[in-house]
Scaffold this motif. Structure first.
Motif, PDB file in Angstrom:
ATOM      1  N   ASP A 213       0.807  -1.214   0.000  1.00  0.00           N
ATOM      2  CA  ASP A 213       0.000   0.000   0.000  1.00  0.00           C
ATOM      3  C   ASP A 213       0.838   1.260   0.000  1.00  0.00           C
ATOM      4  O   ASP A 213       0.384   2.333  -0.425  1.00  0.00           O
ATOM      5  N   ALA A 214       2.099   1.171   0.444  1.00  0.00           N
ATOM      6  CA  ALA A 214       3.002   2.317   0.410  1.00  0.00           C
ATOM      7  C   ALA A 214       3.801   2.369  -0.882  1.00  0.00           C
ATOM      8  O   ALA A 214       4.063   3.451  -1.423  1.00  0.00           O
TER       9      ALA A 214
ATOM     10  N   HIS B 277       4.217  16.038  -0.235  1.00  0.00           N
ATOM     11  CA  HIS B 277       3.837  16.330  -1.616  1.00  0.00           C
ATOM     12  C   HIS B 277       4.662  15.500  -2.584  1.00  0.00           C
ATOM     13  O   HIS B 277       5.805  15.117  -2.296  1.00  0.00           O
ATOM     14  N   VAL B 278       4.042  15.205  -3.715  1.00  0.00           N
ATOM     15  CA  VAL B 278       4.715  14.624  -4.872  1.00  0.00           C
ATOM     16  C   VAL B 278       4.631  15.672  -5.965  1.00  0.00           C
ATOM     17  O   VAL B 278       3.540  16.037  -6.402  1.00  0.00           O
TER      18      VAL B 278
ATOM     19  N   ASP C 234       0.071  13.014  -2.422  1.00  0.00           N
ATOM     20  CA  ASP C 234       0.666  11.688  -2.248  1.00  0.00           C
ATOM     21  C   ASP C 234       0.661  10.965  -3.578  1.00  0.00           C
ATOM     22  O   ASP C 234       0.192  11.481  -4.592  1.00  0.00           O
ATOM     23  N   TRP C 235       1.180   9.736  -3.565  1.00  0.00           N
ATOM     24  CA  TRP C 235       1.263   8.943  -4.793  1.00  0.00           C
ATOM     25  C   TRP C 235      -0.112   8.504  -5.292  1.00  0.00           C
ATOM     26  O   TRP C 235      -0.274   8.144  -6.461  1.00  0.00           O
ATOM     27  N   HIS C 236      -1.118   8.513  -4.400  1.00  0.00           N
ATOM     28  CA  HIS C 236      -2.466   8.129  -4.812  1.00  0.00           C
ATOM     29  C   HIS C 236      -3.155   9.225  -5.630  1.00  0.00           C
ATOM     30  O   HIS C 236      -4.205   8.978  -6.215  1.00  0.00           O
TER      31      HIS C 236
ATOM     32  N   TRP D 250       8.310  15.512   2.379  1.00  0.00           N
ATOM     33  CA  TRP D 250       7.361  15.832   3.441  1.00  0.00           C
ATOM     34  C   TRP D 250       7.345  17.329   3.722  1.00  0.00           C
ATOM     35  O   TRP D 250       8.261  18.060   3.359  1.00  0.00           O
ATOM     36  N   ILE D 251       6.248  17.763   4.348  1.00  0.00           N
ATOM     37  CA  ILE D 251       6.122  19.149   4.801  1.00  0.00           C
ATOM     38  C   ILE D 251       6.541  19.187   6.271  1.00  0.00           C
ATOM     39  O   ILE D 251       5.969  18.463   7.095  1.00  0.00           O
ATOM     40  N   PRO D 252       7.530  19.969   6.640  1.00  0.00           N
ATOM     41  CA  PRO D 252       7.961  20.003   8.040  1.00  0.00           C
ATOM     42  C   PRO D 252       6.793  20.297   8.983  1.00  0.00           C
ATOM     43  O   PRO D 252       5.963  21.170   8.709  1.00  0.00           O
ATOM     44  N   GLY D 253       6.741  19.558  10.094  1.00  0.00           N
ATOM     45  CA  GLY D 253       5.626  19.690  11.017  1.00  0.00           C
ATOM     46  C   GLY D 253       5.775  20.814  12.010  1.00  0.00           C
ATOM     47  O   GLY D 253       5.350  20.681  13.169  1.00  0.00           O
TER      48      GLY D 253
END
Length: 250
Positions: free
Chosen positions: A26-27, A237-238, A224-226, A144-147
């Motif tokens: 799934d990933a 983000h992609v 995401d990849w989806h 990723w977006i820094p949290g």
């Protein structure tokens, strides 16, 4: 060599086990599907190819994949899965190392562009991608977006994983955009292993500027990849940029 951390034999040997969740279908499958569509019938080049988590299944789809990887021990682990003839890899950094040929796709996944720890070197990663792309080819990054929105004033750390086997948190320097990922893993014998890796985070708009400096044009950004839409609440983000076919395309 760039300012990236250099992963040693022990880290490389544990990499696939420590990253098992990223090998789950799934990933992994949506990423491979996405990249295979963009590569089409052309070859692909992965920056920071590592142990081949994405590259090996992408090659199984019929895409000719080459790689660039800073860590020889990571390449040694890759060679347990696929030969040099089937998947050539140049050992070197992704900002300056080149390989022969032109590619329909260059990609770097799972935040790996952040391993390059200065803005100038990250710009050179984009330029190196453009250097390898055929006209009309695409450069893709997963990041990723820094949290940092979750940090109250005075706090410098944000957790990203809290389970009975793994606790991980990032510490940030808001001035330099430098950070460190800290990992505490519980081993089968009950002991705990600590590991850390360093990075420089990049904002999406900053990525777009780096791409523009490299002569690439923005094409799309997803969460995401989806294919989920990218919004202000997205945690990753992609992003895809395209090399113009000719000057008139710019």
């Amino acid at each position: 060599m760039t300012s990236s951390d250099l992963w040693d034999e022990a880290t490389a040997a544990r990499y696939d086990d420590n990253s098992a969740e990223m090998f789950a279908p799934d990933a992994l499958d949506p990423a491979v599907d996405f990249l295979a569509r963009l590569a089409g019938s052309g070859p692909a080049l992965e920056f920071a190819i590592g142990t081949g988590r994405v590259a090996v299944p992408l090659a199984a789809r019929g895409v000719r994949v080459s790689g660039i990887e800073l860590s020889q021990p990571m390449v040694d682990q890759l060679r347990r899965k696929i030969s040099e003839q089937e998947m050539p890899v140049a050992v070197g950094d992704m900002a300056t190392t080149t390989v022969p040929g032109e590619f329909s796709l260059v990609y770097v996944v799972w935040n790996s562009i952040g391993n390059v720890r200065t803005q100038d070197e990250q710009v050179e990663c984009f330029r190196n991608a453009a250097r390898h792309l055929a006209p009309g080819g695409r450069f893709v990054i997963e990041l990723w977006i820094p949290g940092i929105r979750r940090m109250p004033p005075g706090q410098s750390a944000v957790p990203f994983s809290v389970t009975d086997r793994h606790v991980g948190f990032d510490t940030y320097d808001m001035v330099t955009q430098q950070g460190t990922s800290h990992h505490y893993r519980k081993l089968d014998d009950g002991s705990t292993r600590y590991g850390a890796s360093n990075f420089r985070y990049i904002w999406p708009a900053e990525c777009d500027l780096m791409a523009r400096l490299a002569g690439l044009e923005f094409e799309q950004r997803l969460a995401d990849w989806h294919g989920a839409p990218f919004t202000s609440d997205s945690e990753s983000h992609v992003s895809v940029w395209r090399k113009p076919v000719h000057t008139a395309d710019r």
